[in-house]
Design a protein around this motif. Structure first.
Motif, PDB file in Angstrom:
ATOM      1  N   PRO A 104      59.550  57.118 103.033  1.00  0.00           N
ATOM      2  CA  PRO A 104      58.775  58.285 102.569  1.00  0.00           C
ATOM      3  C   PRO A 104      59.615  59.129 101.602  1.00  0.00           C
ATOM      4  O   PRO A 104      60.804  58.880 101.397  1.00  0.00           O
ATOM      5  N   LEU A 105      58.975  60.148 101.059  1.00  0.00           N
ATOM      6  CA  LEU A 105      59.651  60.962 100.039  1.00  0.00           C
ATOM      7  C   LEU A 105      60.904  61.619 100.601  1.00  0.00           C
ATOM      8  O   LEU A 105      61.943  61.647  99.943  1.00  0.00           O
ATOM      9  N   TRP A 106      60.824  62.148 101.823  1.00  0.00           N
ATOM     10  CA  TRP A 106      62.013  62.781 102.394  1.00  0.00           C
ATOM     11  C   TRP A 106      63.111  61.762 102.649  1.00  0.00           C
ATOM     12  O   TRP A 106      64.302  62.067 102.540  1.00  0.00           O
ATOM     13  N   ALA A 113      68.197  55.376  95.435  1.00  0.00           N
ATOM     14  CA  ALA A 113      66.767  55.677  95.350  1.00  0.00           C
ATOM     15  C   ALA A 113      65.947  54.395  95.281  1.00  0.00           C
ATOM     16  O   ALA A 113      64.898  54.273  95.935  1.00  0.00           O
ATOM     17  N   ARG A 138      63.107  53.055  98.021  1.00  0.00           N
ATOM     18  CA  ARG A 138      61.727  52.754  97.665  1.00  0.00           C
ATOM     19  C   ARG A 138      61.382  51.284  97.959  1.00  0.00           C
ATOM     20  O   ARG A 138      60.243  50.956  98.284  1.00  0.00           O
ATOM     21  N   GLN A 147      63.630  59.110 100.729  1.00  0.00           N
ATOM     22  CA  GLN A 147      64.216  58.861  99.413  1.00  0.00           C
ATOM     23  C   GLN A 147      65.210  59.968  99.049  1.00  0.00           C
ATOM     24  O   GLN A 147      66.281  59.688  98.488  1.00  0.00           O
ATOM     25  N   LEU A 148      64.849  61.207  99.375  1.00  0.00           N
ATOM     26  CA  LEU A 148      65.757  62.321  99.095  1.00  0.00           C
ATOM     27  C   LEU A 148      67.054  62.179  99.871  1.00  0.00           C
ATOM     28  O   LEU A 148      68.150  62.362  99.309  1.00  0.00           O
ATOM     29  N   GLY A 158      59.154  60.347  92.641  1.00  0.00           N
ATOM     30  CA  GLY A 158      58.559  60.693  93.928  1.00  0.00           C
ATOM     31  C   GLY A 158      57.272  61.475  93.793  1.00  0.00           C
ATOM     32  O   GLY A 158      56.284  61.184  94.470  1.00  0.00           O
ATOM     33  N   LEU A 159      57.247  62.477  92.909  1.00  0.00           N
ATOM     34  CA  LEU A 159      56.067  63.321  92.747  1.00  0.00           C
ATOM     35  C   LEU A 159      55.241  62.953  91.519  1.00  0.00           C
ATOM     36  O   LEU A 159      54.190  63.566  91.298  1.00  0.00           O
ATOM     37  N   ARG A 160      55.721  62.007  90.709  1.00  0.00           N
ATOM     38  CA  ARG A 160      55.046  61.562  89.491  1.00  0.00           C
ATOM     39  C   ARG A 160      54.727  62.755  88.579  1.00  0.00           C
ATOM     40  O   ARG A 160      53.644  62.878  88.017  1.00  0.00           O
ATOM     41  N   ASP A 171      64.835  62.448  89.556  1.00  0.00           N
ATOM     42  CA  ASP A 171      64.222  61.291  90.207  1.00  0.00           C
ATOM     43  C   ASP A 171      63.116  61.726  91.159  1.00  0.00           C
ATOM     44  O   ASP A 171      62.052  61.097  91.225  1.00  0.00           O
ATOM     45  N   LEU A 172      63.362  62.798  91.873  1.00  0.00           N
ATOM     46  CA  LEU A 172      62.359  63.286  92.821  1.00  0.00           C
ATOM     47  C   LEU A 172      61.087  63.713  92.100  1.00  0.00           C
ATOM     48  O   LEU A 172      59.969  63.430  92.548  1.00  0.00           O
TER      49      LEU A 172
END
Length: 632
Positions: free
Chosen positions: A55-57, A46, A50, A59-60, A139-141, A134-135
């Motif tokens: 992007p978020l996807w 992760a 970053r 990172q996933l 990622g979404l705070r 973590d997501l």
């Protein structure tokens, strides 16, 4: 200037702290080491994604790839590329572990030894939670939402643990969650700018403002309340029955309710309450089988240094189709089908109901009653056996000595071998078994050598005035004094058979009672008994052996594969033959008048004086955890 703190690594550490309740399930800490490796790889993947501004996807995907790499490293299947890169065969290996975990979950009870399939399942679950945490947190705070997957970890031991899950792991997990929230808060403040007091004084990012201090105090109070409240309020604490039996009530404080059968220490109750002066009627059974074997109630097969213990059963409703024992039956095994009707009195207050081995169909029982095909018992987590009337069909298997001699030893990697041969190492027992089985070429002859050892000729006798227990020390004392009762004979034989590398367990139930009306028998506390069951491969399964002296047990059963070794002369009954219930046993005849002076097994009183069962405590822990999340 305050250095930047990586919330991703704090999220990973908080996930590991939240997994602390799993320590209540596993015997060792191997799972934690493996989980730490996998979670570290996930957090590293992760962080790298970053760093590359993915992007978020992206990172996933990076975290899922890290999870796969970590699992491959920790649970290799031997088909990896470069020792840790998974291949299609690696994922097939993971599938096999998951498939094996389904069987092992039904086989093992807490605490679980280091079994690869169950370790893989636990580490996979923790790694998956690490990805979700973590997501959410990075990622979404939304770190507050990360408490939900953390709580999912805690729900696992709550659902399966025999006793209340200890409070300490819950506190550790809650501290990890609070750490994540505080770190996110500090990071947000650092990104926003500098703080000042009302007087204009600069406040360091880690210095507590009045509002922040109040929040932290509330968090500590919330954790303390969530832990202390279930311990303080009456009815929230305490396990289920400490002994078998209850008073006039139904045992739970709720009509018709049972309790977890895994909490009932059948073995301890049998050893502690055999000397009952009053005979209590427990069961009436009617069967069209002329000479039935023992009516089974429970199984004790968890062998620890402290002795034999019962494990939590698992299974499906008896209203569904039950396993057909005729499938894959071995040659030399004769099977006949019979039907039985059972009436349980109000004196048998348990979440277990008595059935003959290998039932195939039941009537008049609701879906709340479950059947464990491995233990061959019927149990319920919601109902009680008191006053139940039901009927069932069953298969009676009888075995020829030739078929048992030809039976192969089960594979060493099979679940039954791993579990039912497990035992603590006791040097005296191991030496005795080596002497007894020396020269024997098959499992049956080894078992018979051990079975024949418990004879009057070798100095064994029956007595209720002996020390209770089935630990290594207790078994050693019994083998030294050679005086004991059914529990010690059954436990000792099972232990010795396991030491010979053959699966064995202890069954508890009823010997044959006296016929009162045609084919109806009445079973009392004096008919309660323990015996040994030995597992043979090749489709044979569990075979009963009763090493307790037949003359001391009312309604004792003997067979061609396990005859009465103390009989005054050779007896060669047909397979499964036994004396008619209530008739004098040949081994108790006039040829040995000294046996009349021995103690007679008085059975186990289940109707009076036992402590009441208590309600399960896990809903209160769950409510406390949810209240903590709402408070935060």
């Amino acid at each position: 200037m305050t250095p930047h703190r990586n919330i991703g690594f704090v999220a990973a550490a908080a996930t590991l702290l939240a997994s602390a309740p799993l320590s209540a399930i596993f015997e060792r800490w191997t799972w934690l080491i493996q989980a730490a490796i996998v979670v570290a790889v996930v957090a590293g993947a992760a962080a790298l994604s970053r760093l590359g501004r993915a992007p978020l996807w992206g990172q996933l995907l990076a975290m899922l790839a890290g999870l796969a790499l970590g699992l491959t490293w920790v649970f290799p299947g031997g088909t990896e590329a470069l020792a840790f890169v998974p291949t299609p065969a690696t994922f097939a290996h993971f599938g096999d572990l998951l498939q094996a975990s389904l069987q092992d979950m039904r086989t093992y009870g807490v605490k679980v030894p280091d079994v690869d399939s169950l370790l893989f399942l636990a580490v996979l679950g923790i790694g998956g939670v690490a990805v979700v945490v973590d997501l959410l947190a990075v990622g979404l705070r939304r770190p507050a939402l990360a408490g939900l997957p953390m709580l999912a970890i805690y729900s696992v031991p709550v659902a399966v643990y025999l006793d209340s899950v200890p409070a300490t792991p819950f506190v550790v997990g809650a501290c990890g969650y609070l750490w994540l929230l505080v770190t996110d808060n500090v990071d947000r403040v650092r990104r926003f700018g500098r703080r000042f007091t009302g007087e204009g004084r600069d406040v360091d990012v880690w210095e507590s403002s009045p509002l922040a201090a109040a929040g932290r105090r509330l968090a500590v109070v919330g954790v303390a309340v969530a832990v202390a409240l279930p311990l303080a309020v009456p009815g929230m604490t305490g396990g289920l029955m400490n002994n078998v039996g209850a008073g006039p009530g139904d045992g739970t404080g709720r009509p018709g309710q049972g309790g977890s059968p895994g909490r009932i220490d059948l073995f301890a109750a049998l050893s502690g309450q055999l000397n009952q002066s009053e005979e209590v009627e427990l069961v009436k059974v009617r069967t069209n089988e002329p000479n039935p074997f023992y009516l089974r109630l429970g199984v004790v097969d968890e062998l620890r240094p402290s002795g034999f213990q019962a494990r939590v059963p698992s299974g499906g409703p008896v209203t569904r189709a039950l396993p057909d024992p005729a499938e894959g039956v071995s040659r030399g095994v004769e099977q006949r089908r019979y039907r039985a009707e059972v009436e349980v009195t109000k004196n048998l207050n348990m979440p277990l109901i008595p059935v003959y081995a290998e039932p195939t169909d039941t009537d008049d029982l609701s879906s709340n009653w479950l059947y464990d095909g491995d233990q061959q018992i019927v149990f319920s987590n919601r109902e009680n056996a008191r006053g139940k009337r039901y009927s069932f069909e069953y298969v009676r298997s009888t075995f020829s000595p030739a078929a048992l001699r030809a039976a192969p030893t089960p594979p060493a990697e099979s679940a039954v071998m791993r579990r039912q041969t497990s035992r603590p190492t006791v040097a005296a027992v191991e030496d005795l078994v080596r002497r007894l089985v020396k020269g024997q070429q098959n499992d049956y002859d080894k078992v018979r050598a051990i079975y024949d050892y418990f004879s009057v000729e070798n100095g064994f006798s029956y007595s209720l005035s002996t020390r209770d227990g089935s630990s290594g020390e207790d078994i050693t004392n019994f083998l030294a004094t050679k005086v004991g009762y059914c529990q010690q004979y059954a436990a000792a034989m099972a232990w010795l058979v396991r030491s010979a590398g053959i699966p064995a367990r202890v069954a508890i139930g009823f010997t044959n009672g006296g016929r009162v009306d045609g084919d109806t028998s009445v079973l009392t506390n004096r008919n309660l008994h323990a015996w040994t069951e030995v597992y043979f491969g090749g489709g044979i399964g569990w075979v009963p052996f009763d090493a307790t002296p037949a003359a001391a047990i009312s309604g004792s059963f003997r067979s061609s594969w396990a005859p009465d070794i103390d009989a005054p002369e050779e007896i060669s009954p047909s397979a499964g033959a036994t004396a008619a219930p209530g008739a004098a046993d040949p081994s108790a005849g006039a040829q040995q008048p000294n046996r009349e002076e021995r103690d007679i097994d008085q059975g186990l009183a289940l109707g009076d004086g036992g402590p009441a069962q208590k309600d399960a405590v896990w809903p209160w822990w769950l409510a406390g955890a949810l209240a903590l999340l709402a408070l935060l």
